[in-house]
Design a protein around this motif. Structure first.
Motif, PDB file in Angstrom:
ATOM      1  N   LEU A  37      84.736  20.552  41.514  1.00 31.01           N
ATOM      2  CA  LEU A  37      85.958  21.401  41.834  1.00 31.01           C
ATOM      3  C   LEU A  37      85.553  22.755  41.666  1.00 31.01           C
ATOM      4  N   LEU A  38      85.628  23.637  42.617  1.00 25.43           N
ATOM      5  CA  LEU A  38      85.304  24.827  42.532  1.00 25.43           C
ATOM      6  C   LEU A  38      86.443  25.999  42.894  1.00 25.43           C
ATOM      7  N   GLN A  39      87.722  25.452  42.757  1.00 23.99           N
ATOM      8  CA  GLN A  39      88.598  26.362  43.177  1.00 23.99           C
ATOM      9  C   GLN A  39      88.897  27.413  42.233  1.00 23.99           C
ATOM     10  N   ASN A  40      89.520  28.424  42.713  1.00 19.02           N
ATOM     11  CA  ASN A  40      89.973  29.797  41.901  1.00 19.02           C
ATOM     12  C   ASN A  40      88.940  30.535  41.372  1.00 19.02           C
ATOM     13  N   ASN A  41      87.813  30.679  42.016  1.00 18.89           N
ATOM     14  CA  ASN A  41      86.615  31.633  41.820  1.00 18.89           C
ATOM     15  C   ASN A  41      86.774  32.718  42.763  1.00 18.89           C
ATOM     16  N   HIS A  42      85.368  33.135  42.936  1.00 17.19           N
ATOM     17  CA  HIS A  42      85.173  34.396  43.812  1.00 17.19           C
ATOM     18  C   HIS A  42      83.989  34.456  44.672  1.00 17.19           C
ATOM     19  N   ILE A  43      83.726  32.946  44.947  1.00 21.99           N
ATOM     20  CA  ILE A  43      82.836  32.598  45.923  1.00 21.99           C
ATOM     21  C   ILE A  43      82.967  33.160  47.389  1.00 21.99           C
ATOM     22  N   TRP A  44      81.939  34.089  47.836  1.00 17.40           N
ATOM     23  CA  TRP A  44      82.317  34.437  49.117  1.00 17.40           C
ATOM     24  C   TRP A  44      81.503  34.093  50.180  1.00 17.40           C
ATOM     25  N   LYS A  45      80.425  33.305  49.753  1.00 20.43           N
ATOM     26  CA  LYS A  45      79.534  32.778  50.864  1.00 20.43           C
ATOM     27  C   LYS A  45      78.950  31.406  50.378  1.00 20.43           C
ATOM     28  N   ILE A  46      78.636  30.708  51.394  1.00 20.45           N
ATOM     29  CA  ILE A  46      78.104  29.259  51.082  1.00 20.45           C
ATOM     30  C   ILE A  46      76.673  29.177  51.610  1.00 20.45           C
ATOM     31  N   ASN A  47      75.904  29.086  50.921  1.00 21.09           N
ATOM     32  CA  ASN A  47      74.373  29.305  51.666  1.00 21.09           C
ATOM     33  C   ASN A  47      73.961  28.013  52.197  1.00 21.09           C
ATOM     34  N   GLU A  48      73.003  28.162  53.053  1.00 24.07           N
ATOM     35  CA  GLU A  48      72.675  26.984  53.774  1.00 24.07           C
ATOM     36  C   GLU A  48      72.038  25.930  52.761  1.00 24.07           C
ATOM     37  N   SER A  49      72.467  24.679  53.088  1.00 21.78           N
ATOM     38  CA  SER A  49      72.318  23.536  52.140  1.00 21.78           C
ATOM     39  C   SER A  49      72.523  23.756  50.731  1.00 21.78           C
ATOM     40  N   ALA A  50      73.719  24.412  50.169  1.00 23.02           N
ATOM     41  CA  ALA A  50      74.087  24.845  49.169  1.00 23.02           C
ATOM     42  C   ALA A  50      74.288  23.672  48.177  1.00 23.02           C
ATOM     43  N   PHE A  51      74.617  22.284  49.011  1.00 26.48           N
ATOM     44  CA  PHE A  51      74.972  21.177  48.156  1.00 26.48           C
ATOM     45  C   PHE A  51      73.799  20.086  48.292  1.00 26.48           C
ATOM     46  N   ILE A  52      72.693  20.683  48.712  1.00 30.29           N
ATOM     47  CA  ILE A  52      71.574  19.630  48.762  1.00 30.29           C
ATOM     48  C   ILE A  52      71.333  18.711  47.707  1.00 30.29           C
ATOM     49  N   GLU A  53      71.580  19.271  46.412  1.00 32.62           N
ATOM     50  CA  GLU A  53      71.286  18.380  45.448  1.00 32.62           C
ATOM     51  C   GLU A  53      72.018  17.415  44.833  1.00 32.62           C
ATOM     52  N   THR A  54      73.347  17.554  45.567  1.00 34.10           N
ATOM     53  CA  THR A  54      74.368  16.415  45.382  1.00 34.10           C
ATOM     54  C   THR A  54      74.777  15.932  46.482  1.00 34.10           C
ATOM     55  N   PRO A  55      73.831  14.858  46.998  1.00 34.70           N
ATOM     56  CA  PRO A  55      74.202  14.324  48.262  1.00 34.70           C
ATOM     57  C   PRO A  55      75.160  13.104  47.953  1.00 34.70           C
ATOM     58  N   GLY A  56      75.685  12.732  46.629  1.00 31.80           N
ATOM     59  CA  GLY A  56      76.731  11.761  46.757  1.00 31.80           C
ATOM     60  C   GLY A  56      77.995  12.450  46.570  1.00 31.80           C
ATOM     61  N   LEU A  57      78.166  13.722  46.855  1.00 33.96           N
ATOM     62  CA  LEU A  57      79.578  14.123  46.906  1.00 33.96           C
ATOM     63  C   LEU A  57      80.658  13.337  47.788  1.00 33.96           C
ATOM     64  N   LYS A  58      81.817  13.245  47.006  1.00 24.16           N
ATOM     65  CA  LYS A  58      82.803  12.662  47.955  1.00 24.16           C
ATOM     66  C   LYS A  58      83.865  13.459  48.165  1.00 24.16           C
ATOM     67  N   ILE A  59      84.140  14.518  47.183  1.00 22.82           N
ATOM     68  CA  ILE A  59      85.299  15.349  46.950  1.00 22.82           C
ATOM     69  C   ILE A  59      84.852  16.647  46.749  1.00 22.82           C
TER      70      ILE A  59
END
Length: 327
Positions: A37-59
């Protein structure tokens, strides 16, 4: 997890980073994380392979951030992701490969962004999407090919876009009618332009209004359209074909004067008159047949009586000489 100002819930495998003032996606997250859950932040960019460490993400919920663009490899490695929420960002462009690495994606929410257009496909592995929301964007049109590339789509939301209801939306109208006929759910498309269709539901704009548009592309399948729409569609395609060769001055696809509707009373009167005429002809034929039969019967009777009378006279004449000789 304190160094990231996030909360980790081991039992639900959830990492809660909401309202943490983040400007980048967090790193070094637990690899077994299922919900991020990352809502309500100021994230302006999603880098390449930003979630490579969490391959099991479902939501993955990235709503209400400042993301303005998505790279083609932003979600690389999330092969188990099922729900992706990107609402309330500043996304204006979506690459046709952005979601290709998400073969199990079922729900994609792109509402409340600044998207001007969408590609012809969301990726090669997006056929499992059942919900697509593009509400509250700046879409003028949406290619039917994109929607046809999502065969499992059950819900699609179009609300609050400046839809341009000219020739380009004709294919979308056909697809939407077929989609609803098959049991799909949609909030409909409300036209913004041209002025004479502003505020109108696309589904209620008559096919005749598109009579001067070019014929639909070859990928339009009439078999997928409900039967009661087929006759209208074929008629409109026929008119479009004639107009394409007969009048090229209507390049802006403005509607022709509305054709005069058929007069139902005249049609009924025609049917009634035709029935009366047919009835009179039948009666005349019947009368002629009766008259013919009666005439034939009378003639036959006359001939029988005449023949009997002739025979009777002949027998009398034959007897008279024989009787006088006896006297």
């Amino acid at each position: 997890m304190k160094r990231f100002s996030c909360l980790c819930h081991l039992s639900s495998k959830t990492v809660d980073c909401r309202n943490r003032g983040l400007v980048h996606t967090p790193s070094h997250l637990p690899p077994e994380t299922h919900i991020l859950l990352l809502q309500n932040n100021h994230i302006w960019k999603i880098n390449e392979s930003a979630f490579i460490e969490t391959p099991g993400l479902k939501i993955l919920d990235l709503s209400n951030n400042s993301v303005s663009s998505l790279s083609s490899s932003a979600f690389q490695g999330l092969r188990h992701l099922q729900i992706l929420n990107l609402t309330k960002n500043f996304i204006h462009y979506v690459d046709n490969k952005t979601f290709s690495s998400l073969p199990h994606l079922k729900e994609l929410d792109l509402s409340s962004n600044r998207i001007l257009s969408l590609p012809e496909t969301l990726g090669n592995n997006t056929w499992n999407i059942t919900l697509l929301s593009v509400k509250h964007n700046k879409l003028l049109k949406l290619d039917r090919i994109l929607l046809e590339s999502l065969p499992n789509l059950k819900v699609v939301l179009f609300k609050d876009n400046p839809w341009q209801c000219n020739c380009h939306v004709f294919g979308l109208k056909l697809w939407l009618e077929s989609f609803l006929y098959r049991g799909g759910i949609s909030d409909g498309i409300i036209c913004s332009t041209p002025e004479n269709r502003k505020g109108k539901d696309l589904l209620k704009v008559p096919y005749e209004m598109y009579g001067i548009c070019p014929p639909p592309a070859a990928h339009v399948h009439l078999a997928n359209v409900p039967h009661h729409y087929n006759s209208e569609l074929r008629s409109s395609v026929k008119h479009a074909h004639h107009s394409e060769h007969g009048d090229s001055s209507h390049s802006n696809c403005e509607p022709k004067p509305k054709p005069r509707p058929a007069n139902l009373r005249h049609a009924i009167a025609t049917v009634v008159i035709t029935g009366v005429v047919c009835g009179i002809v039948c009666l005349m034929m019947l009368a002629a047949a009766v008259y013919g039969c009666a005439y034939a019967a009378i003639t036959a009777k006359y001939h029988r009586e005449h023949l009997a009378l002739t025979k009777e006279k002949g027998s009398v004449e034959e007897k008279e000489p024989f009787d006088s000789s006896l006297a």
